[in-house]
Design a protein around this motif. Structure first.
Motif, short mmCIF file in Angstrom:
data_model
loop_
_atom_site.label_atom_id
_atom_site.label_comp_id
_atom_site.label_asym_id
_atom_site.label_seq_id
_atom_site.Cartn_x
_atom_site.Cartn_y
_atom_site.Cartn_z
N ARG A 56 130.26 -6.89 97.85
CA ARG A 56 129.55 -6.42 96.61
C ARG A 56 129.92 -5.44 95.85
NH1 ARG A 56 126.75 -5.50 102.15
NH2 ARG A 56 124.43 -6.71 101.87
N ASP A 57 131.09 -5.75 95.03
CA ASP A 57 132.06 -5.62 94.30
C ASP A 57 131.21 -5.92 93.00
OD1 ASP A 57 133.92 -4.23 92.48
OD2 ASP A 57 135.09 -5.45 93.43
N THR A 58 131.44 -5.20 91.91
CA THR A 58 130.52 -4.88 90.67
C THR A 58 131.80 -4.18 89.74
OG1 THR A 58 128.01 -4.75 91.52
CG2 THR A 58 129.17 -5.03 88.62
N ASP A 59 132.08 -4.83 88.75
CA ASP A 59 132.65 -5.21 87.21
C ASP A 59 132.23 -4.46 85.99
OD1 ASP A 59 135.26 -4.98 89.20
OD2 ASP A 59 135.84 -6.88 88.87
N TRP A 60 132.32 -3.28 85.21
CA TRP A 60 131.97 -3.21 84.25
C TRP A 60 132.54 -3.17 83.18
CZ3 TRP A 60 126.21 -2.23 83.23
CH2 TRP A 60 125.64 -2.24 84.83
N TYR A 61 132.40 -3.52 81.79
CA TYR A 61 133.10 -3.87 80.26
C TYR A 61 132.40 -3.69 79.83
CZ TYR A 61 136.41 -5.82 84.17
OH TYR A 61 136.86 -6.72 84.73
N LEU A 94 125.07 -9.75 80.59
CA LEU A 94 124.95 -8.96 78.83
C LEU A 94 124.38 -8.06 78.73
CD1 LEU A 94 127.04 -9.70 76.79
CD2 LEU A 94 125.82 -11.43 76.26
N LEU A 95 124.67 -7.24 77.94
CA LEU A 95 123.65 -5.97 78.33
C LEU A 95 123.77 -5.39 76.63
CD1 LEU A 95 123.44 -3.99 81.61
CD2 LEU A 95 121.48 -5.81 80.76
N ARG A 96 123.15 -4.48 76.34
CA ARG A 96 123.20 -3.32 75.18
C ARG A 96 123.41 -1.99 76.05
NH1 ARG A 96 121.48 -4.85 70.31
NH2 ARG A 96 120.40 -7.03 70.39
N GLU A 97 124.55 -1.02 75.12
CA GLU A 97 124.39 -0.49 75.33
C GLU A 97 123.50 1.07 75.76
OE1 GLU A 97 128.09 3.84 74.27
OE2 GLU A 97 127.30 2.07 72.78
N ASP A 98 122.65 0.50 75.66
CA ASP A 98 121.50 1.79 76.24
C ASP A 98 120.72 1.03 77.38
OD1 ASP A 98 120.51 -1.15 74.77
OD2 ASP A 98 118.82 -0.27 73.57
N GLY A 99 121.28 -0.79 77.57
CA GLY A 99 120.92 -1.22 78.84
C GLY A 99 120.08 -1.99 79.01
N GLY A 100 120.00 -2.23 77.68
CA GLY A 100 118.22 -3.52 77.03
C GLY A 100 119.44 -4.99 77.34
N GLU A 101 118.73 -5.92 78.47
CA GLU A 101 119.54 -6.86 78.47
C GLU A 101 119.70 -7.76 76.87
OE1 GLU A 101 118.55 -10.18 82.04
OE2 GLU A 101 117.04 -10.60 80.58
N LEU A 102 120.97 -8.44 76.68
CA LEU A 102 121.11 -9.05 75.07
C LEU A 102 120.92 -11.00 75.79
CD1 LEU A 102 121.75 -8.99 72.52
CD2 LEU A 102 124.20 -9.53 73.29
N ALA A 103 120.68 -11.34 76.73
CA ALA A 103 120.70 -12.25 77.05
C ALA A 103 120.02 -12.56 78.76
CB ALA A 103 121.54 -13.30 77.19
N PRO A 104 119.62 -13.64 79.13
CA PRO A 104 119.13 -13.16 80.64
C PRO A 104 120.73 -13.71 81.71
CG PRO A 104 117.80 -14.87 79.61
CD PRO A 104 118.86 -14.61 78.47
N ARG A 105 120.73 -13.07 82.61
CA ARG A 105 122.01 -12.76 83.20
C ARG A 105 122.14 -14.63 83.93
NH1 ARG A 105 123.44 -12.09 89.55
NH2 ARG A 105 120.83 -12.64 89.94
N ARG A 106 124.31 -15.19 84.07
CA ARG A 106 123.72 -16.05 84.40
C ARG A 106 124.97 -16.57 85.60
NH1 ARG A 106 124.70 -19.79 78.73
NH2 ARG A 106 122.41 -19.60 78.14
N VAL A 129 128.45 -2.80 66.76
CA VAL A 129 127.24 -2.03 67.55
C VAL A 129 128.66 -2.55 69.28
CG1 VAL A 129 126.39 -3.58 69.55
CG2 VAL A 129 125.43 -2.96 66.92
N ARG A 130 128.31 -1.76 70.15
CA ARG A 130 129.02 -1.58 71.86
C ARG A 130 127.94 -2.27 72.78
NH1 ARG A 130 132.69 3.01 73.87
NH2 ARG A 130 130.40 4.30 73.89
N LEU A 131 128.74 -3.83 72.48
CA LEU A 131 128.20 -4.29 74.63
C LEU A 131 128.66 -4.21 75.11
CD1 LEU A 131 127.13 -7.50 72.52
CD2 LEU A 131 126.12 -5.80 72.46
N LEU A 132 127.24 -4.03 76.94
CA LEU A 132 127.94 -3.86 78.14
C LEU A 132 128.38 -5.43 78.70
CD1 LEU A 132 126.26 -0.58 79.10
CD2 LEU A 132 128.92 -1.55 78.73
N LEU A 133 129.09 -5.73 79.48
CA LEU A 133 128.82 -6.44 80.71
C LEU A 133 128.97 -6.38 81.90
CD1 LEU A 133 131.24 -7.27 77.97
CD2 LEU A 133 131.03 -9.90 78.92
N GLN A 134 128.41 -7.35 82.78
CA GLN A 134 129.19 -7.00 84.64
C GLN A 134 129.03 -7.32 84.73
OE1 GLN A 134 125.01 -5.38 86.37
NE2 GLN A 134 125.80 -4.35 88.07
N LEU A 135 129.60 -7.64 86.01
CA LEU A 135 130.41 -9.25 87.09
C LEU A 135 130.19 -8.78 88.08
CD1 LEU A 135 131.77 -9.56 83.81
CD2 LEU A 135 133.49 -10.73 85.21
#
Length: 756
Positions: A56-61, A94-106, A129-135
């Motif tokens: 359940r490790d999760t990495d954020w960038y 792939l998320l926006r900085e406010d947490g909104g989803e930019l594209a569906p998870r793959r 604009v700053r974006l967030l990525l969750q792996l």
């Protein structure tokens, strides 16, 4: 104990204590991604050697878009494992900085296979604009751990320029106009584009007047030896109201793309070509884009060039173009010139014959012409066809199906489901239609060589119409090349001599003459005493050496005729009071006249029916025998192959020789039964006194008219034949003063069984 030995456990303890504890666990939260430099990505710079190292490790960038991002900018995100195997099914959000989803998870749900990259490729035009990525590791298989502390993943964010200068053109309102210019009277235009982003759709528009032919083609090269695109290219041709006129897709991403259609525009207005990655419906994710594959859209707007399509088309039987032969007599030749200029084009023609008291023939042939072809033949295998039909007015569909006098049934009907369905389907037409002949294009027959036939036309007291349908049954086929449908109405004197004004043939009676001298043996003498004549004028007849699937002969394996073939009947009167032993040798020869160009029109087969005078029937003095000892028909037809004769030994291979000889000369092709065949008349058949012979064509090569001659006689028995070793042998002799006949011509040899 030696001092170094005493120190060894201590050294091992120290080494164990200093060993690595696994990769550092970084970037575990959104907050770290925003504030920690180790979790902040630079566009274009790969991030390597990161791990999903525990369950359940999760990495954020995070990543900030450059200030020069503009309307044609693309965002590409690629995450992947370099290892050939990993238990991690990598997921990327792939998320926006406010947490909104930019594209569906793959998710890379690779299962037991090799891991694949997870990629996003989408338009993005917001600078700074700053974006967030969750792996993370998707828990695809609960029995396997969703982490991998040994194999690192990499992550890259790139900002690219969209190579497609037409964007945005995803909607009808933003469709890219295709300018059309006149070239040789044809309006022509082209455009190109890329399906650069995930789920990209490109539209191109052009104006079309009603009644024109719209030709649209989408092409693209193969990327080989580079990896193919991750999608299958597809297109749709859209009517002005947005509905789909035609559509297609490639079958493999590795193939060169060549998709095309030609359609008659029934509606004037703005038509569109829509290009997109084909989705079979098996995936909920949008198809991936590709920046490498440039496609081209070619458009042509053409006039309808088939004169039979104006002022109204001839796509329906009721609008068939008509040639009326009223007041004319055979021979008459007519022709129609047309073209299949659009997909699903149908060309109907009708030839109206006047009343006739004689038997006649209707010969048709479809000839492809080099003229036309204003666009290349559409991709795929063509399937041009011809159907010849007549209305059975006054009869029901059931009568058409079940009554042979309403609609005769030919080869394959009742045994081949495809033939049965075809014939019955036309009987079920609004006004029942009897299918007289059908021809289907086969690649093995070059230049549509099998799209030809000859039909018998019986006497008729009123005018009779025959309909001809020409079309390409392929779902996306047309070639715009002209063709010529040739139709001939011909007389059939041979059929008239045999049937008169009726429909039943009366066998021609002939006394079988004797050739006592036998000077030309094995050939019978020539002259009217020994000869009968005829002409096989219509139908295919039988097959002996031809394989239609290989393009041999005149008809393909799917071709059909309601009347399979012309059959001429002869009744030979045999000598029934010969002295014992009655066995006699049968001299037999036939020849078919060559065509004017020297070609061979057909071979002949003889179906034999003897009458066994030693077995009286209830209603006659003998029993008809038309099959041999093995139950096969008693049929004679030329074959040049060595074969077993009726007298060949039952065990062992025996001495095999050809049963027939064939020679060409004097304007004929001549077949003679060889002495080795020991062709003969059994005493029981001589006592029966009658031999019925049905003559039909086999292995037809041409529908041209040609006469044949059947030459036959009887002579003394037994005869000798040459053996392969240079000697001679005799046909089996009668025994016991003829009590046991020597001739058993109806014995059918059975090949000896082979040893296992």
């Amino acid at each position: 104990m030696h001092p170094p030995a005493r120190l060894l456990p201590l050294v091992l303890l120290v080494l164990t204590a200093c060993s690595p504890q696994g990769p550092a666990d970084l970037c575990n939260s959104r907050e770290e991604a925003l504030r920690s430099r180790e979790c902040q990505l630079t566009p274009g710079v790969p991030l390597k050697d990161r791990y999903l190292s525990f369950e359940r490790d999760t990495d954020w960038y995070s990543v900030r878009m450059p200030s020069d991002v503009g309307p044609r900018s693309l965002l590409r995100v690629t995450a992947s494992h370099a290892a050939s195997s990993t238990p991690v099914s990598l997921s990327v959000t792939l998320l926006r900085e406010d947490g909104g989803e930019l594209a569906p998870r793959r998710v890379d749900a690779h299962g037991e296979g090799q891991p694949r990259p997870v990629e996003f490729l989408l338009p993005f035009s917001e600078p700074g604009v700053r974006l967030l990525l969750q792996l993370g590791a998707e828990p695809v298989n609960p029995s396997q751990p969703g982490y991998d502390a040994r194999n690192p993943y990499s992550l890259t964010v790139e900002v690219l320029e969209n190579p497609d200068a037409n964007e945005p053109n995803d909607t009808a309102d933003t469709a890219t106009p295709v300018p059309l210019t006149s070239q040789d009277g044809i309006q022509v235009g082209s455009a190109s584009g890329f399906l650069a982003t995930d789920g990209d759709v490109d539209r191109f528009s052009f104006d079309v007047p009603a009644g024109k032919i719209v030709y649209a083609r989408v092409t693209a090269p193969s990327l080989a030896p580079l990896p193919p695109p991750a999608y299958l290219l597809s297109y749709e041709l859209l009517r002005p109201d947005g509905s789909v006129e035609d559509e297609a897709h490639v079958d493999s991403p590795t193939l060169v793309v060549d998709l095309a259609t030609a359609r008659r525009a029934k509606e004037a207005g703005r038509w569109q070509v829509l290009v997109r990655a084909w989705n079979s419906g098996t995936s909920s994710e949008p198809p991936l884009g590709d920046l490498r594959l440039r496609y081209t859209v070619d458009v042509k707007v053409l006039d309808e060039a088939d004169p039979h399509e104006s002022p109204t088309d001839n796509d329906e039987l009721a609008r068939a173009r008509v040639v009326n032969l009223e007041g004319k007599h055979p021979p008459v030749s007519e022709s129609f010139t047309g073209r299949l200029g659009s997909v699903q084009d149908k060309d109907w023609y009708r030839v109206q014959l006047p009343s006739s008291t004689t038997h006649t023939l209707l010969h048709y042939r479809l000839v492809p012409l080099p003229s036309g072809g204003r666009f290349p033949p559409l991709p795929g295998r063509p399937h041009r066809l011809v159907r010849v039909l007549s209305e059975v007015a006054g009869s029901s569909a059931n009568d058409c199906v079940t009554k042979a006098d309403v609609c005769p049934k030919g080869n394959g009907y009742g045994s081949d489901p495809a033939v049965t369905s075809l014939v019955d389907g036309w009987c079920g037409h609004g006004t029942p239609l009897c299918l007289h002949s059908s021809r289907d294009e086969l690649e093995a027959f070059a230049h549509l060589r099998n799209l030809e036939g000859v039909l018998p036309v019986p006497p008729h007291t009123t005018s009779v119409g025959y309909f001809f349908l020409v079309q390409d049954e392929g779902p996306h086929q047309a070639d715009d090349h002209e063709y010529r449908l040739e139709v001939e109405w011909l007389s059939d004197p041979d059929e008239n001599s045999r049937k008169g004004s009726g429909t039943t043939e009366t066998p021609e009676s002939k006394m079988l003459a004797s050739d006592d001298a036998g000077t030309a043996f094995p050939a019978p003498p020539r002259g009217s005493e020994y000869e009968v004549h005829g002409s096989i004028s219509y139908g295919l007849g039988g097959l002996v050496g031809h394989e239609p699937s290989k393009g041999q002969g005149v008809r393909g394996p799917r071709d059909y005729d309601a009347v399979p073939g012309d059959v001429d009947s002869f009744s030979f009167i045999l000598p029934s009071s010969l002295p014992v032993p009655m066995d006699r040798t049968w001299e037999l020869q036939w020849e078919v006249a060559d065509l004017p160009d020297g070609g061979i029109p057909y071979g002949l087969s003889l179906d034999l029916t003897f009458c066994d005078g030693e077995r009286p029937d209830v209603e006659s003095a003998c029993t008809a025998v038309s099959t041999g000892s093995a139950g096969a028909p008693l049929t004679l037809a030329y074959s040049g192959a060595p074969m077993r004769a009726w007298h060949s030994p039952a065990s062992g291979p025996g001495e095999l020789q050809p049963l027939y000889s064939l020679e060409r000369g004097e304007g004929v092709t001549r077949v003679t039964v060889r002495p080795y065949a020991c062709s003969c008349f059994e005493p029981r058949f001589l006592r029966g006194g009658i031999l019925e012979v049905s003559v039909r064509a086999v292995d037809r090569m041409d529908y041209g008219q040609a006469d044949y001659t059947l030459r036959t006689a009887y002579t003394g028995y037994p005869r000798t034949y040459s053996t392969l070793d240079g000697g001679t042998a005799s046909c089996p002799r009668p025994e016991g003063d003829g009590v046991v006949p020597g001739c058993v011509f109806s014995r059918q040899p059975v090949p000896p069984a082979t040893s296992p």
